[in-house]
Design a protein around this motif. Structure first.
Motif, PDB file in Angstrom:
ATOM      1  N   ASN A  15      21.295  52.293 -10.994  1.00 31.98           N
ATOM      2  CA  ASN A  15      22.053  53.500 -11.322  1.00 31.98           C
ATOM      3  C   ASN A  15      23.474  53.129 -11.731  1.00 31.98           C
ATOM      4  N   ALA A  16      24.071  53.933 -12.601  1.00 30.76           N
ATOM      5  CA  ALA A  16      25.455  53.706 -13.014  1.00 30.76           C
ATOM      6  C   ALA A  16      26.405  53.900 -11.824  1.00 30.76           C
ATOM      7  N   PHE A  17      27.576  53.296 -11.917  1.00 33.98           N
ATOM      8  CA  PHE A  17      28.584  53.408 -10.860  1.00 33.98           C
ATOM      9  C   PHE A  17      29.965  53.234 -11.474  1.00 33.98           C
ATOM     10  N   THR A  18      31.017  53.433 -10.665  1.00 31.57           N
ATOM     11  CA  THR A  18      32.382  53.299 -11.180  1.00 31.57           C
ATOM     12  C   THR A  18      33.243  52.326 -10.384  1.00 31.57           C
ATOM     13  N   ASP A  19      32.798  51.900  -9.219  1.00 29.99           N
ATOM     14  CA  ASP A  19      33.604  51.020  -8.366  1.00 29.99           C
ATOM     15  C   ASP A  19      33.641  49.607  -8.965  1.00 29.99           C
ATOM     16  N   PRO A  20      34.794  49.125  -9.442  1.00 32.38           N
ATOM     17  CA  PRO A  20      34.849  47.806 -10.075  1.00 32.38           C
ATOM     18  C   PRO A  20      34.713  46.654  -9.088  1.00 32.38           C
ATOM     19  N   ARG A  21      34.780  46.944  -7.784  1.00 33.71           N
ATOM     20  CA  ARG A  21      34.686  45.869  -6.779  1.00 33.71           C
ATOM     21  C   ARG A  21      33.251  45.517  -6.438  1.00 33.71           C
ATOM     22  N   ARG A  22      32.289  46.371  -6.797  1.00 36.78           N
ATOM     23  CA  ARG A  22      30.880  46.118  -6.456  1.00 36.78           C
ATOM     24  C   ARG A  22      30.483  44.716  -6.912  1.00 36.78           C
ATOM     25  N   HIS A  23      29.895  43.938  -5.981  1.00 29.80           N
ATOM     26  CA  HIS A  23      29.602  42.539  -6.277  1.00 29.80           C
ATOM     27  C   HIS A  23      28.317  42.122  -5.566  1.00 29.80           C
ATOM     28  N   LEU A  24      27.306  41.780  -6.346  1.00 25.04           N
ATOM     29  CA  LEU A  24      26.053  41.253  -5.832  1.00 25.04           C
ATOM     30  C   LEU A  24      25.852  39.837  -6.361  1.00 25.04           C
ATOM     31  N   ARG A  25      24.960  39.109  -5.736  1.00 22.16           N
ATOM     32  CA  ARG A  25      24.520  37.817  -6.259  1.00 22.16           C
ATOM     33  C   ARG A  25      22.997  37.811  -6.368  1.00 22.16           C
ATOM     34  N   LYS A  57       9.962  55.601  -7.186  1.00 22.77           N
ATOM     35  CA  LYS A  57      10.941  54.539  -6.930  1.00 22.77           C
ATOM     36  C   LYS A  57      11.463  54.561  -5.498  1.00 22.77           C
ATOM     37  N   VAL A  58      11.860  53.368  -5.049  1.00 24.93           N
ATOM     38  CA  VAL A  58      12.641  53.227  -3.827  1.00 24.93           C
ATOM     39  C   VAL A  58      14.071  52.935  -4.251  1.00 24.93           C
ATOM     40  N   SER A  59      15.021  53.415  -3.487  1.00 22.68           N
ATOM     41  CA  SER A  59      16.431  53.296  -3.832  1.00 22.68           C
ATOM     42  C   SER A  59      17.145  52.493  -2.753  1.00 22.68           C
ATOM     43  N   VAL A  60      17.876  51.462  -3.162  1.00 18.32           N
ATOM     44  CA  VAL A  60      18.526  50.553  -2.226  1.00 18.32           C
ATOM     45  C   VAL A  60      20.039  50.744  -2.296  1.00 18.32           C
ATOM     46  N   ASN A  62      29.061  48.978  -3.040  1.00 14.77           N
ATOM     47  CA  ASN A  62      29.640  50.044  -3.848  1.00 14.77           C
ATOM     48  C   ASN A  62      30.252  51.102  -2.933  1.00 14.77           C
ATOM     49  N   SER A  63      31.451  51.582  -3.268  1.00 17.01           N
ATOM     50  CA  SER A  63      32.145  52.539  -2.407  1.00 17.01           C
ATOM     51  C   SER A  63      32.042  53.978  -2.906  1.00 17.01           C
ATOM     52  N   ASP A  64      31.476  54.187  -4.096  1.00 15.60           N
ATOM     53  CA  ASP A  64      31.381  55.538  -4.640  1.00 15.60           C
ATOM     54  C   ASP A  64      29.924  55.896  -4.870  1.00 15.60           C
ATOM     55  N   ALA A  65      29.701  57.000  -5.542  1.00 10.77           N
ATOM     56  CA  ALA A  65      28.330  57.410  -5.845  1.00 10.77           C
ATOM     57  C   ALA A  65      27.710  56.469  -6.864  1.00 10.77           C
ATOM     58  N   GLY A  66      26.403  56.295  -6.781  1.00 16.70           N
ATOM     59  CA  GLY A  66      25.697  55.467  -7.743  1.00 16.70           C
ATOM     60  C   GLY A  66      25.644  54.011  -7.331  1.00 16.70           C
ATOM     61  N   GLY A  67      25.191  53.176  -8.276  1.00 22.55           N
ATOM     62  CA  GLY A  67      25.121  51.745  -8.042  1.00 22.55           C
ATOM     63  C   GLY A  67      23.906  51.273  -7.279  1.00 22.55           C
ATOM     64  N   GLN A  68      22.965  52.162  -6.956  1.00 20.27           N
ATOM     65  CA  GLN A  68      21.777  51.738  -6.213  1.00 20.27           C
ATOM     66  C   GLN A  68      20.843  50.924  -7.119  1.00 20.27           C
ATOM     67  N   THR A  69      20.270  49.877  -6.563  1.00 21.54           N
ATOM     68  CA  THR A  69      19.149  49.194  -7.203  1.00 21.54           C
ATOM     69  C   THR A  69      17.889  49.984  -6.871  1.00 21.54           C
ATOM     70  N   THR A  70      17.044  50.219  -7.872  1.00 19.95           N
ATOM     71  CA  THR A  70      15.821  50.982  -7.661  1.00 19.95           C
ATOM     72  C   THR A  70      14.617  50.139  -8.069  1.00 19.95           C
ATOM     73  N   ARG A  87      27.102  50.271 -16.087  1.00 18.56           N
ATOM     74  CA  ARG A  87      26.219  51.283 -16.652  1.00 18.56           C
ATOM     75  C   ARG A  87      24.813  51.225 -16.053  1.00 18.56           C
ATOM     76  N   ARG A  88      24.062  52.273 -16.297  1.00 23.66           N
ATOM     77  CA  ARG A  88      22.674  52.331 -15.841  1.00 23.66           C
ATOM     78  C   ARG A  88      21.836  51.266 -16.550  1.00 23.66           C
ATOM     79  N   LEU A  89      20.925  50.649 -15.814  1.00 24.25           N
ATOM     80  CA  LEU A  89      19.919  49.772 -16.382  1.00 24.25           C
ATOM     81  C   LEU A  89      18.568  50.463 -16.306  1.00 24.25           C
ATOM     82  N   THR A  90      17.764  50.326 -17.333  1.00 25.37           N
ATOM     83  CA  THR A  90      16.448  50.957 -17.366  1.00 25.37           C
ATOM     84  C   THR A  90      15.406  50.051 -16.710  1.00 25.37           C
ATOM     85  N   PRO A  91      14.259  50.595 -16.303  1.00 20.91           N
ATOM     86  CA  PRO A  91      13.248  49.788 -15.602  1.00 20.91           C
ATOM     87  C   PRO A  91      12.764  48.603 -16.429  1.00 20.91           C
ATOM     88  N   HIS A  92      12.630  47.473 -15.753  1.00 20.38           N
ATOM     89  CA  HIS A  92      12.172  46.250 -16.404  1.00 20.38           C
ATOM     90  C   HIS A  92      11.741  45.240 -15.345  1.00 20.38           C
TER      91      HIS A  92
END
Length: 254
Positions: free
Chosen positions: A232-242, A209-212, A116-124, A89-94
């Motif tokens: 940003n929200a996304f739907t790809d369950p494989r997305r993996h960051l550390r 904002k900048v979008s990554v 991420n392979s679909d739309a969304g999921g950017q860190t801002t 899900r989307r995270l709000t600024p913090h």
């Protein structure tokens, strides 16, 4: 090193500040973080040890909420109904670690294992220091004087990893840069003034904002005492960051 900037409008995302892997020697990295406040690095080889590089170049790695130095960020169905980094899900600024009693990490770093392979999921990201500078003197003074009750997100509380602390939103420190603490979700006793600041900060964030868009192995580092971040929200369950947190330390001449 390449600095890429634009002047944002209300409908524009600021162009990302990117440097290549060959430019992340200590002087370039430190200068970019001091000047711009964040840096995105791509073209990183698969064998690169992100955590060790960050530890040796920027400072000690702090334990995450679970006591480990590296936090793995990928969707977990257990938390899809909770505000949490471990869902899609989307995270709000913090800022990070606003609910720590001590100083929060100076830097945050994220790197990508599976993009991420679909739309969304950017860190801002957006420059909270610039937002503070846009306020009038009375508003800055009030943010520096009034303490608020910061609490951990619902997801961390569900994991029994929650914390709580009282701080002003803007902590002024003699001889050091200020610390900005803020969350759109987790100030338990936000008054009308704080809520108004939050609304204005959200609009500033959306405007500047900048979008990554992460690629495999790419690395994002930012000044957590100055910048806010979201996702940003996304739907790809494989997305993996550390993620790692990097302690503040005195700079030495290189």
């Amino acid at each position: 090193m390449t600095h890429q900037t634009t002047h944002p409008t209300t409908d524009q995302t600021t162009q990302l500040n990117r440097i290549g892997f060959d430019d992340i020697d200590t002087p370039v990295l430190s200068a970019t973080l001091d000047e711009v406040g964040y840096v995105y690095v791509d073209g990183i080889p698969e064998s690169f040890d992100h955590a060790e590089f960050l530890r040796t170049r920027l400072g000690p790695l702090l334990p995450q909420y679970d006591g480990q130095t590296v936090w793995s960020i990928r969707p977990d169905q257990r938390f899809e109904g909770t505000y949490h980094s471990l869902n899609s899900r989307r995270l709000t600024p913090h800022t990070e670690c606003y609910e720590w009693q001590d100083a929060p990490p100076k830097y945050l770093a994220l790197w990508c294992l599976v993009p991420n392979s679909d739309a969304g999921g950017q860190t801002t990201l957006a420059d909270g220091g610039a937002f503070v500078a846009s306020l009038d003197a009375d508003e800055r003074e009030r943010l520096s004087q009034v303490e608020y009750h910061f609490v951990s997100s619902a997801g961390l509380q569900e994991m029994q990893l929650g914390r709580t602390a009282r701080h002003p939103v803007l902590e002024q420190r003699p001889g050091r840069s200020p610390i900005l603490r803020f969350s759109c979700q987790c100030i338990a006793d936000a008054d009308e003034f704080c809520q108004d600041i939050g609304d204005r900060l959200q609009r500033f964030f959306d405007r500047t904002k900048v979008s990554v868009e992460f690629t495999a192995q790419s690395l994002l580092i930012w000044d957590n005492h100055r910048f806010l971040h979201s996702r940003n929200a996304f739907t790809d369950p494989r997305r993996h960051l550390r993620r790692v947190w990097i302690a503040e330390q005195e700079r030495t001449e290189q």
